[in-house]
Design a protein around this motif. Sequence first.
Motif, PDB file in Angstrom:
ATOM      1  N   VAL A  76      19.966   8.848  -0.140  1.00  0.00           N
ATOM      2  CA  VAL A  76      19.562   8.752   1.262  1.00  0.00           C
ATOM      3  C   VAL A  76      20.793   8.467   2.103  1.00  0.00           C
ATOM      4  O   VAL A  76      21.548   7.521   1.807  1.00  0.00           O
ATOM      5  CB  VAL A  76      18.523   7.621   1.472  1.00  0.00           C
ATOM      6  CG1 VAL A  76      18.072   7.579   2.929  1.00  0.00           C
ATOM      7  CG2 VAL A  76      17.330   7.819   0.548  1.00  0.00           C
ATOM      8  N   GLU A  77      21.008   9.289   3.119  1.00  0.00           N
ATOM      9  CA  GLU A  77      22.173   9.096   3.977  1.00  0.00           C
ATOM     10  C   GLU A  77      22.157   7.691   4.573  1.00  0.00           C
ATOM     11  O   GLU A  77      21.140   7.232   5.107  1.00  0.00           O
ATOM     12  CB  GLU A  77      22.186  10.130   5.106  1.00  0.00           C
ATOM     13  CG  GLU A  77      23.437  10.083   5.961  1.00  0.00           C
ATOM     14  CD  GLU A  77      23.443  11.161   7.031  1.00  0.00           C
ATOM     15  OE1 GLU A  77      22.854  10.935   8.109  1.00  0.00           O
ATOM     16  OE2 GLU A  77      24.017  12.244   6.778  1.00  0.00           O
ATOM     17  N   GLY A  78      23.261   6.986   4.465  1.00  0.00           N
ATOM     18  CA  GLY A  78      23.374   5.638   5.010  1.00  0.00           C
ATOM     19  C   GLY A  78      23.077   4.548   4.001  1.00  0.00           C
ATOM     20  O   GLY A  78      23.345   3.367   4.260  1.00  0.00           O
ATOM     21  N   VAL A  79      22.522   4.919   2.850  1.00  0.00           N
ATOM     22  CA  VAL A  79      22.242   3.937   1.792  1.00  0.00           C
ATOM     23  C   VAL A  79      23.386   3.994   0.788  1.00  0.00           C
ATOM     24  O   VAL A  79      23.560   4.992   0.086  1.00  0.00           O
ATOM     25  CB  VAL A  79      20.886   4.236   1.111  1.00  0.00           C
ATOM     26  CG1 VAL A  79      20.665   3.283  -0.067  1.00  0.00           C
ATOM     27  CG2 VAL A  79      19.749   4.101   2.121  1.00  0.00           C
ATOM     28  N   MET A  80      24.151   2.919   0.735  1.00  0.00           N
ATOM     29  CA  MET A  80      25.401   2.948  -0.028  1.00  0.00           C
ATOM     30  C   MET A  80      25.400   2.081  -1.286  1.00  0.00           C
ATOM     31  O   MET A  80      26.294   2.175  -2.109  1.00  0.00           O
ATOM     32  CB  MET A  80      26.562   2.492   0.871  1.00  0.00           C
ATOM     33  CG  MET A  80      26.655   3.243   2.196  1.00  0.00           C
ATOM     34  SD  MET A  80      26.918   5.015   1.988  1.00  0.00           S
ATOM     35  CE  MET A  80      28.578   5.004   1.321  1.00  0.00           C
ATOM     36  N   ASN A  81      24.416   1.196  -1.420  1.00  0.00           N
ATOM     37  CA  ASN A  81      24.438   0.302  -2.582  1.00  0.00           C
ATOM     38  C   ASN A  81      23.016   0.012  -3.078  1.00  0.00           C
ATOM     39  O   ASN A  81      22.025   0.395  -2.455  1.00  0.00           O
ATOM     40  CB  ASN A  81      25.162  -1.011  -2.250  1.00  0.00           C
ATOM     41  CG  ASN A  81      24.560  -1.700  -1.026  1.00  0.00           C
ATOM     42  OD1 ASN A  81      23.372  -1.965  -0.977  1.00  0.00           O
ATOM     43  ND2 ASN A  81      25.394  -1.962  -0.029  1.00  0.00           N
ATOM     44  N   ARG A  82      22.968  -0.653  -4.200  1.00  0.00           N
ATOM     45  CA  ARG A  82      21.690  -0.952  -4.856  1.00  0.00           C
ATOM     46  C   ARG A  82      20.777  -1.794  -3.970  1.00  0.00           C
ATOM     47  O   ARG A  82      19.566  -1.575  -3.920  1.00  0.00           O
ATOM     48  CB  ARG A  82      21.960  -1.674  -6.177  1.00  0.00           C
ATOM     49  CG  ARG A  82      20.709  -2.019  -6.969  1.00  0.00           C
ATOM     50  CD  ARG A  82      21.058  -2.773  -8.249  1.00  0.00           C
ATOM     51  NE  ARG A  82      19.846  -3.167  -8.956  1.00  0.00           N
ATOM     52  CZ  ARG A  82      19.216  -2.387  -9.829  1.00  0.00           C
ATOM     53  NH1 ARG A  82      19.673  -1.186 -10.095  1.00  0.00           N
ATOM     54  NH2 ARG A  82      18.111  -2.817 -10.440  1.00  0.00           N
ATOM     55  N   GLU A  83      21.359  -2.747  -3.242  1.00  0.00           N
ATOM     56  CA  GLU A  83      20.547  -3.639  -2.402  1.00  0.00           C
ATOM     57  C   GLU A  83      19.846  -2.855  -1.296  1.00  0.00           C
ATOM     58  O   GLU A  83      18.656  -3.055  -1.010  1.00  0.00           O
ATOM     59  CB  GLU A  83      21.413  -4.751  -1.795  1.00  0.00           C
ATOM     60  CG  GLU A  83      21.888  -5.800  -2.778  1.00  0.00           C
ATOM     61  CD  GLU A  83      22.951  -5.276  -3.757  1.00  0.00           C
ATOM     62  OE1 GLU A  83      23.694  -4.327  -3.368  1.00  0.00           O
ATOM     63  OE2 GLU A  83      23.029  -5.796  -4.880  1.00  0.00           O
ATOM     64  N   ASP A  84      20.596  -1.943  -0.655  1.00  0.00           N
ATOM     65  CA  ASP A  84      20.000  -1.135   0.413  1.00  0.00           C
ATOM     66  C   ASP A  84      18.905  -0.232  -0.151  1.00  0.00           C
ATOM     67  O   ASP A  84      17.861  -0.018   0.485  1.00  0.00           O
ATOM     68  CB  ASP A  84      21.071  -0.269   1.089  1.00  0.00           C
ATOM     69  CG  ASP A  84      22.035  -1.100   1.930  1.00  0.00           C
ATOM     70  OD1 ASP A  84      21.704  -2.277   2.209  1.00  0.00           O
ATOM     71  OD2 ASP A  84      23.103  -0.586   2.302  1.00  0.00           O
ATOM     72  N   ALA A  85      19.164   0.298  -1.336  1.00  0.00           N
ATOM     73  CA  ALA A  85      18.180   1.180  -1.961  1.00  0.00           C
ATOM     74  C   ALA A  85      16.914   0.409  -2.316  1.00  0.00           C
ATOM     75  O   ALA A  85      15.793   0.872  -2.079  1.00  0.00           O
ATOM     76  CB  ALA A  85      18.770   1.825  -3.219  1.00  0.00           C
ATOM     77  N   GLN A  86      17.075  -0.775  -2.835  1.00  0.00           N
ATOM     78  CA  GLN A  86      15.928  -1.597  -3.226  1.00  0.00           C
ATOM     79  C   GLN A  86      15.122  -2.020  -2.001  1.00  0.00           C
ATOM     80  O   GLN A  86      13.898  -2.169  -2.059  1.00  0.00           O
ATOM     81  CB  GLN A  86      16.399  -2.825  -4.015  1.00  0.00           C
ATOM     82  CG  GLN A  86      15.286  -3.621  -4.685  1.00  0.00           C
ATOM     83  CD  GLN A  86      14.507  -2.826  -5.722  1.00  0.00           C
ATOM     84  OE1 GLN A  86      15.011  -1.855  -6.269  1.00  0.00           O
ATOM     85  NE2 GLN A  86      13.267  -3.239  -5.977  1.00  0.00           N
ATOM     86  N   ALA A  87      15.819  -2.191  -0.871  1.00  0.00           N
ATOM     87  CA  ALA A  87      15.143  -2.606   0.369  1.00  0.00           C
ATOM     88  C   ALA A  87      14.176  -1.532   0.875  1.00  0.00           C
ATOM     89  O   ALA A  87      13.258  -1.831   1.648  1.00  0.00           O
ATOM     90  CB  ALA A  87      16.180  -2.919   1.441  1.00  0.00           C
ATOM     91  N   LEU A  88      14.383  -0.300   0.428  1.00  0.00           N
ATOM     92  CA  LEU A  88      13.497   0.794   0.855  1.00  0.00           C
ATOM     93  C   LEU A  88      12.196   0.836   0.053  1.00  0.00           C
ATOM     94  O   LEU A  88      11.274   1.581   0.404  1.00  0.00           O
ATOM     95  CB  LEU A  88      14.210   2.146   0.705  1.00  0.00           C
ATOM     96  CG  LEU A  88      15.318   2.458   1.705  1.00  0.00           C
ATOM     97  CD1 LEU A  88      16.022   3.743   1.301  1.00  0.00           C
ATOM     98  CD2 LEU A  88      14.761   2.575   3.121  1.00  0.00           C
ATOM     99  N   LYS A  89      12.121   0.085  -1.020  1.00  0.00           N
ATOM    100  CA  LYS A  89      10.945   0.137  -1.894  1.00  0.00           C
ATOM    101  C   LYS A  89       9.653  -0.062  -1.105  1.00  0.00           C
ATOM    102  O   LYS A  89       9.529  -1.006  -0.325  1.00  0.00           O
ATOM    103  CB  LYS A  89      11.053  -0.922  -2.990  1.00  0.00           C
ATOM    104  CG  LYS A  89       9.915  -0.855  -4.000  1.00  0.00           C
ATOM    105  CD  LYS A  89      10.116  -1.865  -5.118  1.00  0.00           C
ATOM    106  CE  LYS A  89       8.984  -1.770  -6.130  1.00  0.00           C
ATOM    107  NZ  LYS A  89       9.165  -2.718  -7.256  1.00  0.00           N
TER     108      LYS A  89
END
Length: 200
Positions: A76-89
């Motif tokens: 996902v554009e703008g998602v650079m790390n695991r924390e940001d990715a997990q926040a989308l859950k």
Amino acid sequence: MTNASEERRQRGVEDGWISVGAFAGSHGVRGDVRLKSFTDVPQALFSYPALHKGAGGPALKLKLLREAKDGFIVRVEGVMNREDAQALKGTKIYVPRDALQAEDEDEFYLADLIGLEARDPSGDVVGLVRAVENFGAEDLLELVLVTPLKGLGRHAFIPFRKAFVPVVDVKAGYVEILFDDWVKTQVSERDSDDAEKGGK
């Protein structure tokens, strides 16, 4: 009984928007995200001109990396790390309802049925369509009933076929259910089960 607009919102149908997928958490450490598709053909999720974060939310730019169990791995554009990715859950992805426009005036999408009134042939409201489910055999309309049924409670699963659902009128906001006919099938099946048990 839950009102129609609230039921539709809970099921991913909001004010001209329909949910076609949802993020399911992070994958790896680079910010890749797991994505579950709600479309009949899972890959179709990536064919829409624009995907939005939430109903009416900002457009998302996704890059499909590969298929995975129960969905896909995307970037996902703008998602650079695991924390940001997990926040989308749990975040749902939407497309405008117009993007799912049926080709024929008489056609509709199953999502269109959510929130419709369920009426018997006399016009009396027997319930509300809460969801369209499929447990492997066929599509079923889950109704929240106005009056609970003895032995079945407030929820009924009606096979979505002409024999039980002869009329679908999305514009008028209802489906016609041959409810008494369906109830008879439930009673006969239970009687049959009881008879078999009694004979043993």
